[in-house]
Scaffold this active site. Structure first.
Site: not given
Ligand code: IPM
Ligand code: MG
Length: 366
Positions: A135, A190, A222, A246, A250
């Protein structure tokens, strides 16, 4: 105590408004100051993270953040895109430790796309390193390739990198968090392919020796992605790098039924923190009053606990949220047959009412 309130874009303004109403009920000595961030700040000041907003955030004990982003900004140069605001805040405030709990509320077991028995009782804590990795790694950019498969062709590149102190400090955060839970850490890497993550794994292993009471295991990313949907309850604390975190957070969020329920905290070494829902700005439903404010409300609870030293108030908010869910109210994202569908404001009202009645009870019973 000072809170910087940065609602941002899309549903950000609607959900943060509800969290503020909930905080107001507590009647604690906070000073709150609101500023623009993301696309909203770009429209007003030509930059997603204006100096005044950054200064406010730096001068506050905590930042309550909504969400940023809208497709309409996708064509802007990268430094002007809304997402840069959150990345800039993380970097400038040194918010390296991101806590993303994935807890399945019993009332929402049926809202998940997974079978109830897989997720009932789920309580995972993902600890994501937040200021390093690909990042932020330099160099990055576009150029004409001098080697690789197509010398002379245009190419783009980013740099994945971690320094020893960066890995050590996030590893300590994970082991210390695990000590307060079930004393298990899974470090996700990884290492079979990437030098950066062999380094990560070696260092986490070393740090782990200082925590003999915590069991450490390692998993490739993975496989971790697969296990999260196959048998998520095997995990307790997961610690991983910025990009894997990240993606996995999710995935973990969805296990719980809705990403609309999940808070997050991003802390620096002095416990100054940024608190935001794990979900995004959802421009498709913005302005309709249907977004779920609960992730932001429970993020505010995390803020009280981690940065503002008000653990009791945090507990009260969380109990109020649970009682509202138990009463059957649901926003669209967590609605299921037999429950009552409500909008953002009504959900906020219900939490405010539950909280007020718990405060009244407390006053009466002393
Ligand atoms: C998160 C989001 C951010 C990230 C984006 C909005 C930059 O997806 O906080 O998970 O990738 O970290
Ligand atoms: Mg995110």
């Amino acid at each position: 105590m000072k809170i910087a309130v940065l609602p941002g874009d899309g549903i950000g303004t609607e959900i943060v408004a509800e969290a503020i109403r909930v905080l107001d009920v507590l009647d604690l000595p906070f000073e709150m100051e609101t500023a623009l961030v993301g696309g909203a700040a770009y429209e007003a000041h030509g930059h997603p993270l204006p100096d005044s907003t950054l200064k406010l955030a730096k001068d506050s004990d905590a930042v309550l953040f909504g969400a940023v982003g809208d497709w309409k900004y996708d064509k802007l140069d990268r430094p002007l895109r809304p997402e840069q605001a959150i990345l800039g805040l993380r970097k400038n405030l040194g918010l390296f430790a991101n806590f993303r709990p994935a807890i399945c509320y019993e009332e929402l077991v049926d809202a998940s796309s997974l079978k109830p028995e897989l997720i009932s009782g789920l309580d995972i804590l993902i600890i994501r390193e937040l200021t390093g990795d690909i990042y932020f790694g330099a160099p990055r950019g576009r150029r004409i390739a001098v080697d690789g498969h197509f010398p002379g062709a245009e190419e783009a590149f980013d740099t994945m990198r971690y320094s020893r102190p960066e890995v050590e400090r996030i590893a300590h955060v994970a082991f210390q968090a695990a000590r307060k839970r079930s004393k298990r850490v899974t470090s996700v890497d990884k290492a079979n392919v990437l030098e950066t993550f062999q380094f990560w794994k070696d260092i986490v292993t070393e740090v782990g020796k200082e925590y003999p009471d915590v069991a450490l295991d390692h998993m490739y990313v993975d496989n971790a992605a697969m296990q999260l949907v196959k048998a998520p309850k095997m995990f307790d604390v997961i610690v991983t790098g910025n990009m894997f975190g990240d993606i996995l957070s999710d995935e973990a969020a969805m296990l719980t039924g809705s990403i609309g329920m999940l808070p997050s905290a991003s802390l620096n070494a002095s416990n100054q923190g940024l608190y935001e829902p794990s979900h995004g700005s959802a421009p498709d439903i913005a302005g309709q009053g249907v977004a779920n404010p609960l992730a932001t409300i429970v993020s505010a609870a995390m803020m009280l606990r981690f940065s503002l030293n008000q653990p009791e108030a945090a507990d009260r908010i969380e109990s109020a949220v649970k009682s509202v869910l138990a009463s059957g109210l649901r926003t669209g994202d967590i609605w299921s047959e037999g429950t009552k569908r409500v909008g953002t404001r009504a959900m906020g009202d219900a939490v405010v009412a539950a909280l007020s009645s718990s405060i009244t009870k407390k006053t009466i019973t002393g």
